[in-house]
Design a protein around this motif. Structure first.
Motif: not given
Ligand SMILES: Cc1cc2nc3c(=O)[nH]c(=O)nc-3n(C[C@H](O)[C@H](O)[C@H](O)COP(=O)(O)OP(=O)(O)OC[C@H]3O[C@@H](n4cnc5c(N)ncnc54)[C@H](O)[C@@H]3O)c2cc1C
Length: 380
Positions: A39, A47, A124, A157, A218, A282
């Motif tokens: 993005e 979130c 990627v 993906n 969710l 995650d």
């Molecule tokens: C409904 C819901 C509610 C939630 N509420 C909370 C809350 O209140 N408090 C809390 O602490 N947590 C909450 N969470 C959990 C939290 O959102 C995640 O644990 C957190 O965002 C994880 O961060 P991350 O960096 O691992 O992943 P993300 O923040 O998801 O980042 C992953 C990034 O990778 C990018 N990406 C994916 N594939 C590719 C690719 N092939 N190439 C390039 N870029 C790519 C995506 O665009 C994204 O920006 C919630 C989750 C959900 C589903």
């Protein structure tokens, strides 16, 4: 030198909290880091936007001036069952509200200032190991890195491409969820987060910056399918049966015309290292959102990964030692939280059970605090 042709010390696939925090730590230690994000910042993300206080110091140390931002501090939780029965508790640790739109974009700015090379709007498509480095195949071409981390979040993906689900346990209730988020203006105290249950799902509401609230829920993909894949239909037929949710939808002012959504969320077990790629955030394992702790775990995971990668980059450890050390640390810190979250998630998905659960737990506030502690950690 051409930014694509350079061999980076570290390539990070995904610029959410895990990728951004890790990129800043590495770049500030003098390493060349490339971050790929499909993005363009700033952008909205599904979130609940409630961040537990365990992350406060870490985020400030990264350079986010949280103390100056006058953010809502959240100390109380109200949980309701679909039948309207509810309980209210003080949160043992508490947290604060901040949108991902603002948080991720600010971290991206800090990372750029630290020297991280950004490939935005660049998906990627594959990562292939060749000798002791990796070829990163992406939408803009090919890049190279000595270490690659999968920081691509809950669903990518690459999970599909690398068949990461294949090793998972048989399909279960933990497998196929849908997340929906709005920003709204609601009449709810600043220090309160609410979690309202409905048939096969739950809906959270808490305040973020500038007096806005984040409404996020969710639910199972089945619930949506039953309503002809219409979110509006599902909200009116299923969510609004809970009187608390009905009141929110009746009285609040919705800032987004259409919600932000994500599908195919799974809470099943994942591996932390695969094909010599370290998974962080995650991508390594997702805690159920009702624990309100995934963001802190992604940030903490970035710190653990950094601590394990540093001695390898300094030539003090072999790659195998780095990988084993990371897996070990990850399990030590997160395995119990994820297990507890999965157990709670199974109970909350069931309408009858959550009606009974709220009634049963209500007189035992200590049990409730025990569950919260089991899914959270301390400052890191
Ligand atoms: C409904 C819901 C509610 C939630 N509420 C909370 C809350 O209140 N408090 C809390 O602490 N947590 C909450 N969470 C959990 C939290 O959102 C995640 O644990 C957190 O965002 C994880 O961060 P991350 O960096 O691992 O992943 P993300 O923040 O998801 O980042 C992953 C990034 O990778 C990018 N990406 C994916 N594939 C590719 C690719 N092939 N190439 C390039 N870029 C790519 C995506 O665009 C994204 O920006 C919630 C989750 C959900 C589903």
């Amino acid at each position: 030198m051409d930014l694509e042709q350079e061999t980076y010390d570290v390539g990070l696939v995904g610029g959410g909290l895990a990728g951004l925090a890790l990129s800043i730590l590495l770049a500030r230690s003098g390493y060349r880091v490339a971050l790929f994000e499909k993005e363009k910042y700033p952008f909205h993300k599904v979130c609940g936007e409630y961040i537990s206080f365990e992350s406060w110091n870490f985020l400030e140390d990264l350079g986010i001036p949280l103390s100056d931002w006058n953010l809502p501090v959240i100390r109380r939780l109200l949980v309701s069952a679909p039948n309207g029965n509810h309980l209210e508790q003080d949160l043992p640790l508490g947290g604060f509200g901040l949108s991902r739109y603002r948080l991720d974009a600010f971290l991206a700015e800090l990372a750029k200032k630290a020297g991280v090379v950004f490939f935005e709007q660049t998906r990627v498509n594959d990562v292939v190991r060749e000798g002791n480095s990796f070829n990163i195949h992406h939408a803009a071409g090919l890049s190279y890195a000595k270490i690659v981390c999968g920081t691509f979040g809950k669903r990518s993906n690459l999970d599909v491409k690398w068949k990461r689900e294949n090793h998972q346990a048989k399909k279960s209730k933990l497998d196929n969820y849908v997340g929906v988020k709005y920003h709204i203006l609601a009449d709810q105290p600043e220090d309160l987060i609410v979690l309202h249950n409905f048939q096969n799902g739950y809906c959270g509401l808490s305040q973020i910056e500038d007096g806005k609230h984040c409404l996020c829920y969710l639910t199972s993909a089945d619930n949506l399918a039953k309503c002809g894949n219409s979110i509006a239909q599902m909200e009116s037929d299923i969510l609004r049966k809970n009187p608390f949710i009905d009141k929110i939808f009746t009285t609040a002012n919705f800032i987004f015309r259409n919600p932000v959504t994500i599908s195919q969320i799974s809470f099943a077990k994942k591996d932390q290292v695969g094909n010599h790629i370290l998974f962080v955030g995650d991508a390594a394992g997702m805690i159920t959102p009702l624990c309100g702790n995934g963001m802190s775990m992604a940030l903490h995971g970035a710190k653990i990964a950094f601590d394990c990668m540093l001695p390898y980059l300094q030539g003090k450890l072999s790659r195998e030692q780095m990988e084993a050390g990371y897996s070990r640390q990850w399990h030590k810190i997160f395995a119990v939280r994820l297990r507890t979250g999965r157990v709670i998630q199974r109970f909350f998905g069931d309408e009858t059970f959550s009606n009974i659960l709220i009634g049963t737990v209500k007189p035992f506030p200590r049990f409730f605090s025990f569950l919260v502690r089991k899914t959270h950690g301390g400052a890191f």
